[in-house]
Design an enzyme around this catalytic site. Structure first.
Site, PDB file in Angstrom:
ATOM      1  CB  SER A 166      -0.861   0.061   1.346  1.00 29.98           C
ATOM      2  OG  SER A 166      -1.714   1.302   1.138  1.00 29.98           O
ATOM      3  CG  HIS A 191      -1.795   2.874   5.030  1.00 24.73           C
ATOM      4  ND1 HIS A 191      -1.846   1.553   4.059  1.00 24.73           N
ATOM      5  CD2 HIS A 191      -1.968   1.906   6.201  1.00 24.73           C
ATOM      6  CE1 HIS A 191      -1.908   0.439   4.837  1.00 24.73           C
ATOM      7  NE2 HIS A 191      -2.246   0.692   5.874  1.00 24.73           N
TER       8      HIS A 191
END
Length: 205
Positions: free
Chosen positions: A15, A46
């Site tokens: 990510s 995130h």
């Protein structure tokens, strides 16, 4: 793994690779940010998949460094609501919302979240890290008690169309060590992500 350290899951690593690749070379490139500010901003992005937070968040690197030191010295962490507390993954927190008498709070002209701030302050005293992700009224109440609370850091990221922007503006005007944002956005997950970034910095300095 050293005691107290944190193992990062491969999905989280991927990510971060994606978000950094999307921002690389743009005006929002997080590589330009000081290290603790970058940690907070990237953790929020995130957690939300919302790149707008790169420009929306307001951080102060010196304040963040002092907060990491306070956390390492076991400063209490206080949240406005249980949703915010639930997102904080490496530290027990204080949340007194469930202890508020709603009738007494209403009589005093306070929301339950605002009344919980006073109860929490009575418990933890000065020097805590305050994490407010849902209730603008809790942030407003903390500001009225700032001389007593003397917070190590206020993560003031309440969400909403009523009072949230104004409460965050008041936080910045108060000159307290703080993380805030300019827009109506925010929320429990955002505030928890911000404090988690600092907690993880303490685990993996």
């Amino acid at each position: 793994m050293t005691p107290g350290s944190r193992v990062t899951h491969p999905i989280e690593l991927r990510s971060y690779e994606i978000l950094r690749a999307r921002l690389d070379g743009t005006s929002l490139d997080t590589a330009r940010l000081p290290p603790l500010t970058r940690a907070v901003v990237e953790r929020v992005v995130h957690a939300t998949a919302d790149i707008d937070y790169v420009a929306d968040l307001v951080c102060d690197e010196t304040a963040l460094g002092a907060a990491v030191a306070a956390i390492a010295a076991h400063a209490p962490v206080v949240t406005d609501v249980r949703m915010t507390a639930a997102g904080i993954t490496t530290r027990n927190v204080v949340c007194r919302l469930g202890d508020v008498d709603p009738v007494a709070a209403a009589r005093d002209g306070l929301t339950r979240s605002a009344a919980a701030v006073g109860l929490a302050l009575d418990e933890v005293g000065p020097g805590a890290v305050w994490v407010i992700g849902c209730a603008p009224t809790a942030l407003e109440r903390l500001l009225t008690l700032a001389d007593l609370a003397r917070p190590a850091l206020v993560i003031g990221l309440p969400v909403g169309f009523v009072g949230a922007v104004e409460a965050k503006e008041a936080l910045r005007a108060a000159g307290l060590p703080a993380v805030s944002n300019r827009s109506e956005k925010g929320g429990a997950a955002v505030a928890a992500a911000a404090v988690n970034a600092l907690l993880y910095e303490g685990l993996n300095p």
